[in-house]
Design an enzyme around this catalytic site. Structure first.
Site, PDB file in Angstrom:
ATOM      1  N   TYR A  45      81.587  85.938  68.119  1.00 60.55           N
ATOM      2  CA  TYR A  45      82.899  85.429  68.545  1.00 60.55           C
ATOM      3  C   TYR A  45      82.808  85.058  70.025  1.00 60.55           C
ATOM      4  CZ  TYR A  45      88.018  85.559  69.170  1.00 60.55           C
ATOM      5  OH  TYR A  45      89.326  85.254  69.444  1.00 60.55           O
ATOM      6  N   GLY A  85      84.185  85.572  72.825  1.00 60.82           N
ATOM      7  CA  GLY A  85      84.311  86.535  73.908  1.00 60.82           C
ATOM      8  C   GLY A  85      83.247  87.615  73.933  1.00 60.82           C
ATOM      9  N   LYS A  86      82.313  87.603  73.000  1.00 62.09           N
ATOM     10  CA  LYS A  86      81.287  88.643  72.941  1.00 62.09           C
ATOM     11  C   LYS A  86      80.259  88.477  74.078  1.00 62.09           C
ATOM     12  CE  LYS A  86      82.976  90.254  69.042  1.00 62.09           C
ATOM     13  NZ  LYS A  86      83.707  91.530  68.996  1.00 62.09           N
ATOM     14  N   ASN A  87      79.452  89.517  74.290  1.00 60.86           N
ATOM     15  CA  ASN A  87      78.398  89.410  75.303  1.00 60.86           C
ATOM     16  C   ASN A  87      77.464  88.247  75.008  1.00 60.86           C
ATOM     17  OD1 ASN A  87      79.611  91.940  75.804  1.00 60.86           O
ATOM     18  ND2 ASN A  87      77.707  92.754  76.668  1.00 60.86           N
TER      19      ASN A  87
END
Length: 368
Positions: A186, A188-190
């Site tokens: 997704y 916004g993930k790292n």
């Protein structure tokens, strides 16, 4: 305003390579089952230290497909139990239920917010076939104890690594600590794509092959469908984006840890409980930086007044959600306290010193 997460700023930091990768896919005329996906699967498998990576449409599907594959292979059957953390995002639990299995909620440890290995032992029954661990907020669970319990009782271990890209536990990366793992990419993930995307990692060749078939309509060859599958595939565009970003993942995680260290060193408000540093090297990649206070909602208003954006992960525990009303009678006091007191501060590899100063000052001036 100090944004909780400035995705545009992060994506801009990968230019011009990011736009060039996207344009390359658009011009190629090949959008599924191509070289970008093949390259990413190979690179991410090597990165995690496993034999196989299978791209999926999203993280929920990745976890669901793992359990569907185990059922299809006869390793599990409908109604079998999977021990799951009570403190998690609902997707972890939905994946178990989508595969026809029964989640059994396990309380977390207060100091780590991750599943409590000691309580796992007490929940094992004759119907238990697996333990799902969620490396919540970016911190790896205590996998040594969980793995010993699983081996002793013949249980599978499935990792939810949606928040733990690149985290390492005792020399082993998240995604290689169990029998199989599901990742979300997704945005916004790292390690984030430009839309939904996910992957399954495993060193079990048979499982990887079954997951790949189930993710493509249960197909073993074109128009041949021996299994009841779904449609969940990583596309070329998202794979190209992930190929660009993967090379900087470790560096970005190090930057996140430096931000977290400043928060933990400089936030001095006695009303706040801060996360403990993980004792195992690199065992926390700080996808989310959490603080806890009984005055959580007042603190959030205070931060907003100071121009600091924050989020809650998560305001309602899974067993209190309408979708899981069958579990509403459970008594899970540690989980409920976490969901009542948790607040997430801005966290990004690109936070500036000035932005960190603003966050620290805002938190330190709060008086509940």
């Amino acid at each position: 305003m100090v944004k909780y997460l400035d995705l545009k700023k992060i994506n801009d930091s990968f230019e011009p390579e990011l736009s060039e990768a996207v344009a390359r896919v658009v011009r190629s005329g090949w959008y599924l089952f191509g070289k970008e996906v093949e390259t990413f699967e190979q690179r991410f498998a090597r990165y995690c230290g496993v034999g196989y990576c299978v791209g999926t449409g999203n993280g929920l599907d990745a976890l669901t497909l793992i359990f569907m594959a185990y059922v299809s292979m006869g390793r599990m059957k409908a109604g079998d139990e999977v021990i799951v953390p009570a403190n998690t995002y609902i997707a972890s639990i939905l994946a178990v239920m989508r595969a026809g299995l029964k989640p059994v909620f396990c309380e977390p440890e207060w100091d780590t917010c991750n599943i409590d290995p000691g309580k796992v032992k007490n929940l094992i029954s004759v119907r238990t076939k697996a333990v799902m661990v969620v490396h919540l907020y970016g911190r790896v669970c205590r996998m040594d104890e969980i793995s010993r319990t699983a081996r002793k009782n013949g249980l599978l271990v499935v990792e939810d690594c949606a928040q733990a890209h690149g985290a390492v536990y005792q020399g082993v990366k998240a995604g290689a600590l169990g029998d199989a793992a599901g990742f979300s990419f997704y945005p916004g993930k790292n390690l984030g794509a430009l839309g939904d995307a996910g992957a399954v990692t495993t060193s079990d060749k048979d499982l990887a092959e079954r997951v790949r078939m189930l993710a493509n309509y249960g197909s073993s060859a074109k128009y041949v469908h021996p299994y009841v599958g779904i449609n969940s595939r990583l596309d070329e565009l998202q794979a190209a984006v992930l190929n660009v970003k993967l090379g900087r993942l470790d560096e970005d995680n190090e930057r996140r840890c430096r931000v977290a260290c400043r928060y933990m060193k400089e936030i001095k408000n006695p009303e706040m409980v801060l996360p403990q540093m993980a004792t195992e090297t690199d065992a926390h990649v700080f996808h989310i930086f959490t603080i806890f206070t009984p005055g959580r909602d007042r603190l959030r208003e205070h931060l907003e007044h100071y121009g600091v954006q924050s989020l809650i992960h998560y305001p309602i525990p899974p067993h209190r959600q309408g979708a899981l009303s069958a579990y509403a009678s459970l008594s899970l006091p540690v989980t409920e306290r976490i969901h009542r007191e948790e607040l997430s501060l801005p966290m990004s590899p690109l936070l500036t010193d000035e932005e960190i100063n603003s966050v620290v000052t805002a938190v330190n001036t709060f008086n509940g």
